[in-house]
Design an enzyme around this catalytic site. Structure first.
Site, PDB file in Angstrom:
ATOM      1  CG  ASP A 209      19.755   9.246  61.734  1.00  0.00           C
ATOM      2  OD1 ASP A 209      18.850   8.415  61.536  1.00  0.00           O
ATOM      3  OD2 ASP A 209      19.633  10.228  62.474  1.00  0.00           O
TER       4      ASP A 209
ATOM      5  CD  GLU B 122       9.661   8.121  63.474  1.00  0.00           C
ATOM      6  OE1 GLU B 122      10.828   8.472  63.248  1.00  0.00           O
ATOM      7  OE2 GLU B 122       9.313   6.944  63.525  1.00  0.00           O
TER       8      GLU B 122
END
Lengths: 266, 416
Positions: free
Chosen positions: A60, A49
């Protein structure tokens, strides 16, 4: 069959889960990030990824948000993504790009899909694009043979699990616990419950992300998921390293530990 | 009948749910979608529930002090080319700005949904103070996220929130202003969505926030329209408001949208000038994109990275704008212009000295705009201005701007 689907069919045949490793482009710098991605592939990561650094990474936690900050300060540009994609594809693993939506929108959805396919990319994971808003992207992806991976969460209703999984190709990304990215000491039951609920809706493979950092945790998740996604723990290998060489060594060691984890007998 | 919000495509759940033309939508992590759907259901029910509306009306009347008054400012207007200028006094609301209108509504909704905790972002601190206030009133736990650049320039509001029992969490990453506070609040919400309602303070964010917050702020224009008719005997020629996220401006604009003779004019922060990189004039140099869950005009670079905004006023220092404004702008129904820091501060000073009213620096952008529009429209024009907040919080900034701190005691405010 897409590169991602092929890998997941192979790992299923081998009676194990796939290992999906995340790293952002440009951290600690462009070449360092690409070297680390290739090292992951060489050490047992099945699918990479590739993260696109973004100014407002609201899904995040601190580790990945910091890496994105550094990458942007280093002058990382969106076009650098394609350099990383080519390197990962050359190393022999499917390269899925994980990106917040605005960079793709600004680049042009169709143009991004074309350029990603041309670089040998496998598709996109879109943490802030739900299928409801993704019609243009899905069409562009289909035209280019790219996978469109969307997320499901513990809070997803049965109705949304059905509609979201039916919009996914490659795999379904199960965000296992509520919250942002980051290593957790316990993976918890939420992941297994979510995978069980999701399986009732789809035959598409399900990979679990958010929270895995050790081989033991990878083995635990591999017992019920088709793939184990590891992000922050890998980024931390680079963040905590005293030198670039130490960072690569740490990436190789953790990748190998995780790869052994996903191969532990179910 | 027009005093009820119109039923939009969003309310009927059509394919354009949550869209204003192309703008708006719901660009969020899947983890938040269930909460957004729950909120949408709750606010649509509440909108037609007499019990909810009655409770909100009671709080307006007995707690925040509605209706807010209309004040004509003839001495200030002498500088506006002979136009009459009428101020809608949202600065006189409890907590000092229009922000309380929205938070009272969202607080009641949070309780209806069984949430025990509200979180909020704040720039100038006005929304944070309103949230802390309503949380204290309604017995909710409250956490407010605020950029460290803003906690410094709005120190008084930080203390105010803490006095009210809220936890203020400074956010130091990114540009350390409102946009980063929103990122952090979103992270909190994703993690605690079961118990927590995110009370967004403006008309942006994912659907249903832009429409819901507008509906809670719409009362400003509903009252003002009737008050202007009562005082002047006709509709105003123009309605002026400052536009950060855009809640006070949507609040005063919305009731006038169908009044085609009334010009709606929003004033953005022009900062050091739109030719520099220090401004927040999204409609001058921004392009459509996605930020914080909505498709709308965004200050961004060619890679889609958000650019840092700048304004002397923390409340306008935001690189994006509510999606309904983007729609009104593209359709031509509303106009948007930049006002520089200097123009805003000049208007700030003028209102203080001519009328004895200290405005918020945000609202001073609308005042500067009204002077400009008045000179364009000429004598006899009637201009309604939303005075969205009072300037107590800005005394420190203004004192520095105008050099009002005596040399003998330069540390008075400096080392507070």
């Amino acid at each position: 069959m897409s590169g991602v689907a092929t890998v997941l069919a192979k790992t299923r045949e081998q009676g194990r889960a796939a290992l999906v490793g995340y790293l952002p482009v440009g951290f600690p710098d462009l070449q360092g990030s690409i070297d680390a991605m290739v090292a992951m592939v060489e050490s047992g990561v099945d699918i990479v990824e590739i993260g696109v650094p973004y100014t407002d990474p609201l899904m995040d936690g601190p580790v990945i948000a910091h890496a994105a900050d550094v990458a942007l300060q280093n002058g990382t540009r969106l076009a650098d993504i394609f350099t990383a994609v080519r390197a990962v594809a050359h190393a022999g693993a499917p390269a899925l790009v994980m990106t917040y939506w605005n960079p793709v929108l600004r680049y042009g959805v169709d143009r991004f899909a074309d350029d990603l396919a041309r670089a040998g990319g496998a598709g996109l994971i879109t943490p802030d694009l739900i299928p409801d808003e993704g019609a243009q992207w899905i069409v562009a992806a289909e035209r280019n043979g790219l996978d469109h991976v969307f997320l499901v969460a513990p809070s997803s209703t049965p109705q949304r699990l059905r509609s979201t999984t039916s919009a996914c190709t490659g795999f379904v990304y199960a965000a296992s616990s509520m919250g942002v990215t980051g290593a957790r000491t316990s993976v918890g039951d939420a992941a297994e419950v979510l995978v069980t609920r999701t399986r009732q809706m789809t035959a598409t493979p399900i990979c679990v992300g958010l929270g895995v950092s050790t081989g033991a945790q990878a083995a635990q998740v591999a017992a019920f998921a088709d793939g184990v996604i590891v992000g922050s723990a890998l980024v931390r290998c680079l963040a905590d390293a005293a030198s670039p060489a130490d960072g690569l060594t740490a990436i190789r060691e953790l990748s190998a530990e995780l790869a052994a984890g996903v191969r532990r007998k179910r | 009948m027009n005093d009820q919000p119109s039923t939009s495509a969003a309310a009927t759940g059509g394919p354009q749910a949550g869209r204003f033309g192309d703008y708006g939508g719901r660009y969020v992590p899947e983890a938040l979608v269930a909460a957004l759907e729950q909120l949408d259901e709750a606010r649509l029910k509440a909108r037609i529930d007499p019990a909810f509306q009655g409770e909100l009306e009671r709080l307006h009347r007995t707690y925040s002090g509605r209706p807010s008054i209309l004040t004509e400012v003839p001495h200030f207007a002498e500088h506006a080319g002979g136009a009459r200028i009428l101020l809608k006094r949202e600065d006189l609301n409890h907590t000092g700005s229009h922000k309380i209108n929205n938070v009272l509504g969202q607080g009641l909704l949070a309780k209806r949904m069984g949430k025990t905790r509200i979180i909020a972002e704040t720039g100038a601190g006005q929304h944070g103070v309103a949230s802390a206030t309503v949380a204290a009133l309604m017995g909710l736990e409250c956490v407010v996220y605020m950029g460290t650049k803003d906690t410094q320039r709005q120190a008084l509001n930080v203390a105010r929130m803490r006095l009210l029992g809220a936890e203020v969490i400074p956010v130091s990453h990114g540009s350390a202003t409102l946009k980063d506070a929103i990122n952090e609040a979103m992270r909190d919400w994703v993690t605690n969505v079961g118990t927590t309602h995110y009370a967004i303070g403006t008309v942006t964010g994912p659907h249903p926030f832009p429409e819901m917050v507008r509906d809670f702020q719409r009362i400003i224009g509903v009252e003002a329209r009737a008050q202007v008719l009562d005082l002047v005997g006709r509709l105003p020629d123009a309605v002026c408001a400052c536009v950060g996220g855009g809640s006070n401006s949507m609040g005063i604009f919305h009731r006038f949208i169908d009044d085609e003779s009334v010009r709606l004019i929003g004033f953005e922060a022009g900062g050091h000038g739109v030719g520099t990189d220090k401004h927040a004039a999204r409609f001058s140099t921004g392009v459509p994109g996605v930020l914080h869950g909505a498709y709308t005009y965004v200050l961004q670079d060619e890679d889609g990275q958000t650019l840092e905004s700048h304004s002397v006023s923390a409340g306008l220092d935001y690189p994006s704008v509510g999606p309904e404004h983007s729609f009104l702008r593209d359709s031509g129904r509303a106009e948007y212009r930049p006002i520089t820091d200097t123009e805003a501060m000049d208007a700030f000073s003028l209102l203080c000295r001519t009328e004895g009213i200290i405005p918020a620096i945000e609202s001073a952008h609308a005042l500067a705009g009204a002077l400009e529009i008045g000179r364009e429209l000429g004598p006899g024009a009637v201009i309604l201005v939303n005075l969205s907040g009072r300037g107590d919080k800005d005394v420190d900034t203004a004192a520095r701007w105008f050099g009002l701190l005596d040399d003998e005691q330069p540390d008075g405010l400096e080392q507070r």
